[in-house]
Design an enzyme around this catalytic site. Structure first.
Site, PDB file in Angstrom:
ATOM      1  N   HIS A  88       0.821  -1.211   0.000  1.00 50.93           N
ATOM      2  CA  HIS A  88       0.000   0.000   0.000  1.00 50.93           C
ATOM      3  C   HIS A  88       0.857   1.265   0.000  1.00 50.93           C
ATOM      4  CE1 HIS A  88       0.259  -0.389   4.537  1.00 50.93           C
ATOM      5  NE2 HIS A  88       0.281   0.925   4.467  1.00 50.93           N
ATOM      6  N   ASP A 223       1.415  -7.809   1.990  1.00 51.07           N
ATOM      7  CA  ASP A 223       1.516  -6.358   1.839  1.00 51.07           C
ATOM      8  C   ASP A 223       2.978  -5.926   1.698  1.00 51.07           C
ATOM      9  OD1 ASP A 223       1.020  -3.664   1.787  1.00 51.07           O
ATOM     10  OD2 ASP A 223      -0.295  -3.663   3.536  1.00 51.07           O
ATOM     11  N   SER A 656       4.009   2.097   8.428  1.00 47.40           N
ATOM     12  CA  SER A 656       3.759   1.125   7.363  1.00 47.40           C
ATOM     13  C   SER A 656       5.043   0.849   6.592  1.00 47.40           C
ATOM     14  CB  SER A 656       2.696   1.650   6.401  1.00 47.40           C
ATOM     15  OG  SER A 656       1.442   1.718   7.024  1.00 47.40           O
TER      16      SER A 656
END
Length: 722
Positions: A88, A223, A656
């Site tokens: 992402h 991810d 992240s």
């Protein structure tokens, strides 16, 4: 240094460095991490404190990058500048390089050589060089500052400190604020601007579970994405050039294939964005009762309009997917935050802490009335809080508004600098980039619908005595007494008569811009009216700025008081997009619904969720085939492939892509999410339920190697099997 300043600094040092704390909570400043070292060793860390942060030799900090100015974190994993981060985090870069003919977003992509790697204009990474405490220099300048000049004085001294520290080095710098303005650190960075996309799994792996599984555990998402840093042939940072070469890092992370078990040491090193853990009960109540529900409502309008259009064509889906994912992520976040703040009764917890504080402060005149002052401040501000939320989440949400403002002010600056060739070239370049980004995600049907619906919702939600005159004028002109219809008609008028909204008109106008035409453009008239600087002044007067100034003063005083009150405790400042270390353990948990969740998910669970053709739970044929034939390579365990795991580390947005590192300093996974049971973490850390969701590095490597056949990338890595 005078006596008061000396006392404050000593209290800060004591506050940060003494006693012991639960290691799962806290985002610690790397320069000061040595004071946590004994606790880290007890939990399983085996390296030295200098291995974590050093300015004299290569340390783990030198393998960590801030991605794009802090929106995500990445880690260097090879001697050729290879970076791992989340899917992402790379999503915009991946989708921007996807076409109907070569849809790498859906099909995945792994460069088989340097020549296949894709340049990403505008993307950059920063390495931290060092941190320096500059509190005395800053507080000396600010000691007599008034509210009116404090911001300017802080900016001036910060600029001077940075300029002095970076002169002749090529480095960037920033002075960051801690503990509400009671402490200041200088951060020195080196920036690299030639960053290229190297690989990514199909989004059916990278986004597996979609919005349904977002913020949930158990999770089965791969991810990750891969980038590379390039430099000039002299080894120094350089803008993109075909002649540039891969970066040779000071430090890169080795990778462990040993796997994880419950209780293993786990450390996360990255750039957490913002937390607000000193927020008072007044702020908690305002968020849960007022502002969060409005944010969710307004984002829902955008998401529904985009989703309808994305379902109509693959081309539209590719154009809008990155923006949709960005807005959807925090749409769900604010739903979860509100739910968990209420479920855990954080308001009452804060109230109890504040009652205890007031008892402690009763005989201290500087602090005795703090909580009463907070209560009065929020009481005065509350009638305007929803309206203020509408500015950023509503009035500025339609895509054309920000682009129109940027174009308007950019063209005016261009005219003012018309005799300065360098300035003209720079402004022209910026305007071109801004307009191109706007056009990429333009969708007339969705954009008009979003504009009309948000304005109608605004009109209904905001008390009429707060409506500015230009809003009432629109309704009265187009459909008196029927705001939804009025804003639909006004949208039609804007789109038909503006040269700055529809891409073809915008392109034509920018080829031969006219200031007279710009000033007459109806999109300019509207957008300037909703420019926050103008809107806030005209609608609120000084109410908002007074609230911000007074709150900052109270926050600074409150956090200074907490330094005194808790001087025997080890604590940490709020996250502020600077590098931090969080440490804890791989740890299972039992949910609020009394469901026990293990630490790990695997490929069996992925296949159990598989729904052919589903937008969230479909899978690529390569994965299904490899699973069916048990092609797990060196990454399998117990007859399957590990996918995700959980730790009790403390993270937030910006973390992240951060590396999850074991006690030996090896990479074991990438942090990518939090869990639904503890969505209040930015405001209050819940020790019982808070977990960080991480993609297992073995799943990352399996996708690259077995599914992607990118042996060239695997060969760059330092893999440790034992």
């Amino acid at each position: 240094m005078n006596k008061i300043k000396t006392t404050i600094v000593l209290l800060l040092v004591t506050f940060i460095f003494t006693s012991a704390a639960r290691a799962d909570e806290g985002m610690w400043i790397p320069m000061l991490i040595g004071k946590n070292y004994d606790q880290m060793k007890k939990q399983g860390f085996k390296l030295t404190a200098e291995d974590l942060y050093s300015i004299n030799k290569a340390s783990l900090k030198d393998a960590i990058v801030s991605l794009g100015g802090g929106f995500c974190t990445g880690e260097v994993v090879s001697n050729h500048g290879l970076i791992f981060t989340n899917h992402h985090c790379g999503y915009e870069s991946i989708s921007a390089n996807s076409t109907l003919q070569n849809d790498i977003l859906d099909s995945g992509f792994y460069a088989k050589n340097y020549g296949e790697e894709k340049a990403i204009p505008g993307l950059f990474v920063q390495f931290l060089i060092r941190i320096e405490d500059v509190t005395p220099q800053v507080t000396d300048v600010l000691k007599d500052a008034t509210d009116a000049d404090r911001g300017k004085k802080l900016q001036n001294i910060s600029n001077a400190i940075v300029a002095n520290a970076t002169k002749g080095t090529g480095y960037d710098g920033a002075v960051s604020v801690f503990f509400g303005g009671n402490q200041y650190f200088l951060y020195i960075y080196q920036k690299y601007t030639d960053i290229r996309l190297v690989g990514a799994p199909p989004q059916s792996i990278g986004k597996f579970g979609g919005e349904t599984d977002n913020w949930e555990w158990p999770r089965h998402t791969g991810d990750f994405s891969i980038f590379r840093i390039y430099v000039g042939k002299d080894g120094l940072p350089a803008d993109y050039s075909q002649n540039n070469v891969p970066y040779t890092p000071k430090k890169f992370l080795s990778i462990s294939l040993k796997g994880v078990k419950n209780g293993d040491f786990a450390m996360i090193y990255g750039y957490p964005g913002r937390t607000d853990r000193f927020l008072t009960s007044n702020g908690v109540k305002l968020a849960t009762d007022e502002t969060n529900p409005v944010i969710v409502k307004l984002r829902d309008i955008r998401l529904k309009a985009w989703k309808e259009e994305m379902a109509k064509s693959a081309d539209t889906r590719l154009k809008l997917s990155s923006k949709y994912a960005e807005i959807a992520n925090y749409w769900k976040y604010f739903i979860g935050q509100t739910e968990q703040l209420k479920r855990l009764d954080i308001y009452s917890q804060k109230k109890q802490e504040e009652d205890d504080f007031t008892k402690w402060a009763a005989d201290k005149p500087a602090y005795a009335n703090l909580m009463k002052d907070y209560l009065q401040l929020y009481s005065d501000y509350e009638p305007y809080a929803i309206h203020r939320t509408y500015i950023n989440e509503g009035l500025l949400a339609p895509g054309f508004v920000i682009n129109t403002l940027n174009t308007y002010y950019g063209l005016r600056a261009l005219d003012a600098q018309k005799n300065n060739a360098d300035a003209v070239a720079d402004i022209t370049k910026q305007l071109k980039k801004i307009n191109e980004e706007y056009v990429k995600t333009y969708n007339e049907t969705a954009d008009k619908k979003i504009f009309a619906q948000i304005m109608a919702t605004y009109y209904a939600d905001i008390p009429k005595d707060q409506h500015p005159e230009f809003i009432e004028t629109i309704v009265n002109k187009y459909s008196p007494g029927n705001a939804p219809e009025a804003f639909k008609q006004f949208a039609d008028y804007l789109w038909a008569n503006s040269n700055l909204i529809a891409p073809e008109k915008l392109t034509a106008f920018m080829q031969n811009p006219s200031l007279d035409a710009l000033n007459r453009d109806p999109a300019v008239a509207y957008s300037v009216n909703v420019n926050p600087r103008i809107y806030t002044k005209n609608v609120f007067g000084t109410k908002i700025s007074d609230f911000e100034t007074q709150k900052a003063n109270l926050d600074r005083l409150y956090e200074r008081a907490l330094l005194e009150k808790n001087q025997d405790k080890l604590m940490y400042p709020d996250a502020n997009s600077t590098m931090r270390i969080s440490y804890g353990n791989v740890q299972d948990y039992t949910s609020k619904d009394n469901v026990h969740y293990p630490i790990q998910t695997n490929l069996d669970g992925v296949m159990a969720k598989y729904k052919p053709g589903d937008s969230e739970f479909d899978l690529p044929p390569s994965l299904i085939n490899a699973y069916k034939h048990k092609h797990f390579g060196q990454y399998g365990e117990n007859g399957t492939v590990p996918v995700d795991f959980i730790t009790n580390d403390d993270i937030t947005g910006g973390n992240s892509g951060s590396p999850v590192i074991n006690g030996d300093g090896e990479l074991i996974g990438l942090a990518f999410d939090g869990n639904w049971d503890a969505m209040c973490g930015d405001i209050a850390f819940d020790k019982k339920y808070k977990r960080t969701i991480c993609v297992d590095i073995r799943y990352v490597l399996w996708c690259i190697d077995v599914l992607g056949h990118a042996n060239n990338l695997i060969s760059e890595l330092d893999l440790h099997k034992n």
